[in-house]
Scaffold this motif. Structure first.
Motif, PDB file in Angstrom:
ATOM      1  N   GLN A   1     -36.862  -3.329  82.320  1.00 57.11           N
ATOM      2  CA  GLN A   1     -37.305  -3.021  80.950  1.00 57.11           C
ATOM      3  C   GLN A   1     -38.042  -1.697  80.997  1.00 57.11           C
ATOM      4  O   GLN A   1     -38.595  -1.327  82.034  1.00 57.11           O
ATOM      5  N   ALA A   2     -38.059  -0.973  79.865  1.00 59.27           N
ATOM      6  CA  ALA A   2     -38.537   0.409  79.867  1.00 59.27           C
ATOM      7  C   ALA A   2     -40.060   0.526  79.762  1.00 59.27           C
ATOM      8  O   ALA A   2     -40.602   1.385  79.079  1.00 59.27           O
TER       9      ALA A   2
ATOM     10  N   SER B   1     -48.775  -2.834  69.613  1.00 55.56           N
ATOM     11  CA  SER B   1     -47.513  -2.297  70.114  1.00 55.56           C
ATOM     12  C   SER B   1     -47.806  -1.019  70.887  1.00 55.56           C
ATOM     13  O   SER B   1     -48.277  -0.032  70.323  1.00 55.56           O
ATOM     14  N   GLN B   2     -47.513  -1.001  72.175  1.00 59.35           N
ATOM     15  CA  GLN B   2     -47.753   0.180  73.011  1.00 59.35           C
ATOM     16  C   GLN B   2     -46.918   1.358  72.537  1.00 59.35           C
ATOM     17  O   GLN B   2     -45.850   1.176  71.962  1.00 59.35           O
ATOM     18  N   LYS B   3     -47.421   2.547  72.822  1.00 54.27           N
ATOM     19  CA  LYS B   3     -46.703   3.741  72.390  1.00 54.27           C
ATOM     20  C   LYS B   3     -45.360   3.868  73.117  1.00 54.27           C
ATOM     21  O   LYS B   3     -45.246   3.554  74.297  1.00 54.27           O
ATOM     22  N   ALA B   4     -44.335   4.289  72.349  1.00 57.11           N
ATOM     23  CA  ALA B   4     -43.017   4.537  72.923  1.00 57.11           C
ATOM     24  C   ALA B   4     -42.606   5.977  72.648  1.00 57.11           C
ATOM     25  O   ALA B   4     -43.068   6.597  71.692  1.00 57.11           O
TER      26      ALA B   4
ATOM     27  N   PRO C   1     -40.260   0.380  69.064  1.00 51.49           N
ATOM     28  CA  PRO C   1     -40.890   0.574  67.753  1.00 51.49           C
ATOM     29  C   PRO C   1     -42.283   1.205  67.815  1.00 51.49           C
ATOM     30  O   PRO C   1     -42.826   1.587  66.775  1.00 51.49           O
ATOM     31  N   GLY C   2     -42.858   1.338  69.019  1.00 51.15           N
ATOM     32  CA  GLY C   2     -44.234   1.836  69.118  1.00 51.15           C
ATOM     33  C   GLY C   2     -44.358   3.342  68.949  1.00 51.15           C
ATOM     34  O   GLY C   2     -45.462   3.887  69.114  1.00 51.15           O
ATOM     35  N   THR C   3     -43.274   4.032  68.621  1.00 48.36           N
ATOM     36  CA  THR C   3     -43.285   5.497  68.566  1.00 48.36           C
ATOM     37  C   THR C   3     -44.378   6.061  67.688  1.00 48.36           C
ATOM     38  O   THR C   3     -45.000   7.074  68.004  1.00 48.36           O
ATOM     39  N   GLY C   4     -44.569   5.412  66.541  1.00 52.13           N
ATOM     40  CA  GLY C   4     -45.477   5.981  65.544  1.00 52.13           C
ATOM     41  C   GLY C   4     -46.943   5.869  65.893  1.00 52.13           C
ATOM     42  O   GLY C   4     -47.791   6.496  65.251  1.00 52.13           O
ATOM     43  N   ASN C   5     -47.272   5.100  66.908  1.00 53.20           N
ATOM     44  CA  ASN C   5     -48.686   4.864  67.197  1.00 53.20           C
ATOM     45  C   ASN C   5     -49.392   6.129  67.677  1.00 53.20           C
ATOM     46  O   ASN C   5     -48.913   6.817  68.559  1.00 53.20           O
TER      47      ASN C   5
ATOM     48  N   THR D   1     -40.621   3.703  77.159  1.00 55.88           N
ATOM     49  CA  THR D   1     -39.753   4.839  76.895  1.00 55.88           C
ATOM     50  C   THR D   1     -39.096   4.699  75.523  1.00 55.88           C
ATOM     51  O   THR D   1     -38.969   5.674  74.791  1.00 55.88           O
ATOM     52  N   THR D   2     -38.671   3.488  75.168  1.00 54.76           N
ATOM     53  CA  THR D   2     -37.983   3.272  73.887  1.00 54.76           C
ATOM     54  C   THR D   2     -38.666   2.149  73.110  1.00 54.76           C
ATOM     55  O   THR D   2     -39.300   1.279  73.703  1.00 54.76           O
TER      56      THR D   2
END
Ligand code: ZN
Length: 486
Positions: free
Chosen positions: A370-371, A428-431, A407-411, A404-405
């Motif tokens: 897992q990433a 949700s950890q940053k992605a 839903p956490g991108t926006g954090n 790496t991938t």
């Protein structure tokens, strides 16, 4: 020189005293202890090629090596340690191999193709279940012609009892790969199938579980996914028949349970067949404690399964999945993924405790990576689910765990969230790369083993190797199972 060193070390530490000296009063680590204990074990190592009567195959879904590292630190910190020096129970298993997980058509495998590889000894295409790589996703007719024998079918035909335990729906990819064959892993109930596939004779996965007719059928099935078995009017998905009732008609002496209390009250000595559905869909995350009240733990399900199955003098094969490690990762919920891994680790310990390890092969592995990454230079003992004590080049805080991938991108972390919010189970950890659901990753995973024939596990192997190793451990004749059976 070598002798002197060893003699002086041994004079300092008798093996019995080593355990006691591992950490000193000021909580600093005695660095000699772990390696010397493991060296002693390695020196007295004797290969175990005993024939196995029973096999317990435990799969941590999405349990990457990074997940194991982070979960070890998490578990250690829950015990008040710094964490990094902690050992999960699974780390005690003496035999280790590295498993290569790519599928027949993709660099990164999904759980259906991965579990098919483990259960049948052949790599296949992502998304299909228990069928060969000739089958394209959704091609029902091709799937019917290209079914592969699973180790569960083979073992059942050989007279072993078979059992499946999971924290996901029992019809989800990993457990389904033990008993089902499908052109699409999502065909879990009749309501999930296209009319065309039904017309061509393909059968939904829930029905395949109930109608598994190898040997004496499936003796133990415990997990979630009740809605896949029940009718619409009672809150389920089906419009054909209630499969719990069908199961009860098929096995009038079987016991059906749907909560923790009922499961714990099952008298294993007088129960030969046990079916448990503890939630409509997947079972809850262990950190969602309010939802866990009437739900058994994975360790409780595992121990009950072993108690029921181990009465067969011919032996048994049991698959136990810690299935929600993967789901938490997909949502970038690192804390939940770590807690699910600790839950899985508890189940490994529970299995090892109740199984007869003189004649049982216990295998612990994962289906895919897992990433999740564990990055930066946080100081020893920094809370693994919180912020690193380091800042990035702009002076902003970041978490040690990231994806790496997903839903956490926006954090953003720069002062907007409190440490409590960042350490929350639902944070949700940053992605890096935005995706509604995080992805698996293609790195190798660990296989570890203990007990009868555990020495078969060593070196770098394909995920398919486990199938052949189980056949070998149980004394089955390999050549009969190499070609497609059906
Ligand atoms: Zn997954």
């Amino acid at each position: 020189m070598r002798k002197q060193l060893s003699a002086s070390l041994m004079a300092l530490f008798s093996m019995e005293a080593l355990f006691a000296q591992e950490t000193t009063a000021d909580n600093s680590v005695n660095w000699h202890v772990q390696p010397l204990m493991q060296l002693e074990k390695a020196k007295h190592y004797t290969p175990n090629h005993a024939e196995a009567k029973n096999v317990i195959l435990m799969i941590g879904d999405g349990m990457s090596i990074g997940t194991i590292t982070a979960s070890r630190i998490y578990a250690g910190q829950l015990e008040g340690k710094k964490g990094e020096e902690h050992r999960l129970y699974m780390e005690n298993l003496p035999h280790v191999a590295i498993s290569k997980t790519y599928s027949a058509d993709m660099q990164t495998v999904d759980s259906a193709a991965a579990a098919t590889a483990i259960m049948t000894g052949q790599k296949t295409n992502n998304g299909v279940l228990g069928v060969s790589d000739k089958v394209a996703l959704n091609n029902c007719q091709s799937a019917l012609r290209n079914e592969l024998s699973t180790i569960f079918e083979i073992a059942a035909e050989e007279g072993l009892s078979v059992g499946v335990v999971t924290t996901t729906r029992l019809t989800h990819a990993t457990p389904a790969a033990t008993y089902a064959h499908s052109a699409n892993r999502n065909w879990e109930s009749i309501a999930n199938m296209p009319k065309s596939a039904l017309n061509k004779g393909c059968i939904d996965i829930a029905r395949q579980l109930i109608e598994f007719d190898y040997g004496s059928g499936i003796q133990v099935a415990l997990g979630g996914g009740k809605s896949k078995f029940t009718l619409k009017q009672s809150g389920g998905e089906r419009d054909d028949e209630d499969l719990i009732l069908s199961w009860q008609k098929r096995y009038p002496n079987g016991t059906f349970v749907e909560n923790k209390k009922a499961l714990l009250e099952v008298d294993a000595a007088s129960t030969d067949r046990l079916f448990g559905l503890f939630s409509d869909s997947h079972m809850p995350y262990v950190l969602d404690k309010s939802e866990m009240q009437n739900v058994p733990s994975l360790a409780e399900m595992t121990q009950k399964a072993i108690a029921v199955l181990s009465k067969n003098p011919r032996g048994y094969i049991l698959m136990v999945e810690g299935g929600r490690i993967d789901h938490a990762h997909h949502a970038n919920l690192a804390k939940k993924a770590l807690a699910e891994t600790v839950e899985f680790d508890n189940a490994i310990q529970a299995a090892n405790k109740v199984a007869d390890m003189d004649n049982t092969l216990l295998i612990v592995t994962s289906d895919h990576s897992q990433a999740l990454t564990l990055s930066g230079y946080a100081k020893r003992g920094t809370p693994i689910v919180g912020l690193s004590d380091e800042k990035d080049q702009n002076g902003n805080s970041y978490t040690t765990l990231a994806y790496t991938t997903g839903p956490g991108t926006g954090n953003t972390l720069s002062g907007e969230l409190t440490i409590d919010e960042i350490s929350d189970k639902d944070y949700s950890q940053k992605a890096n790369i935005p995706r509604a659901s995080g992805t698996h990753s293609g790195e190798d995973v660990v296989i570890s083993a203990t007990g009868a024939s555990a020495s078969l596990f060593q070196g770098f192997v394909d995920d398919t190797y486990t199938f052949y190793a189980i056949n070998e451990a149980l004394g089955f004749r390999q050549q009969e199972h190499i070609t497609t059976m059906h």
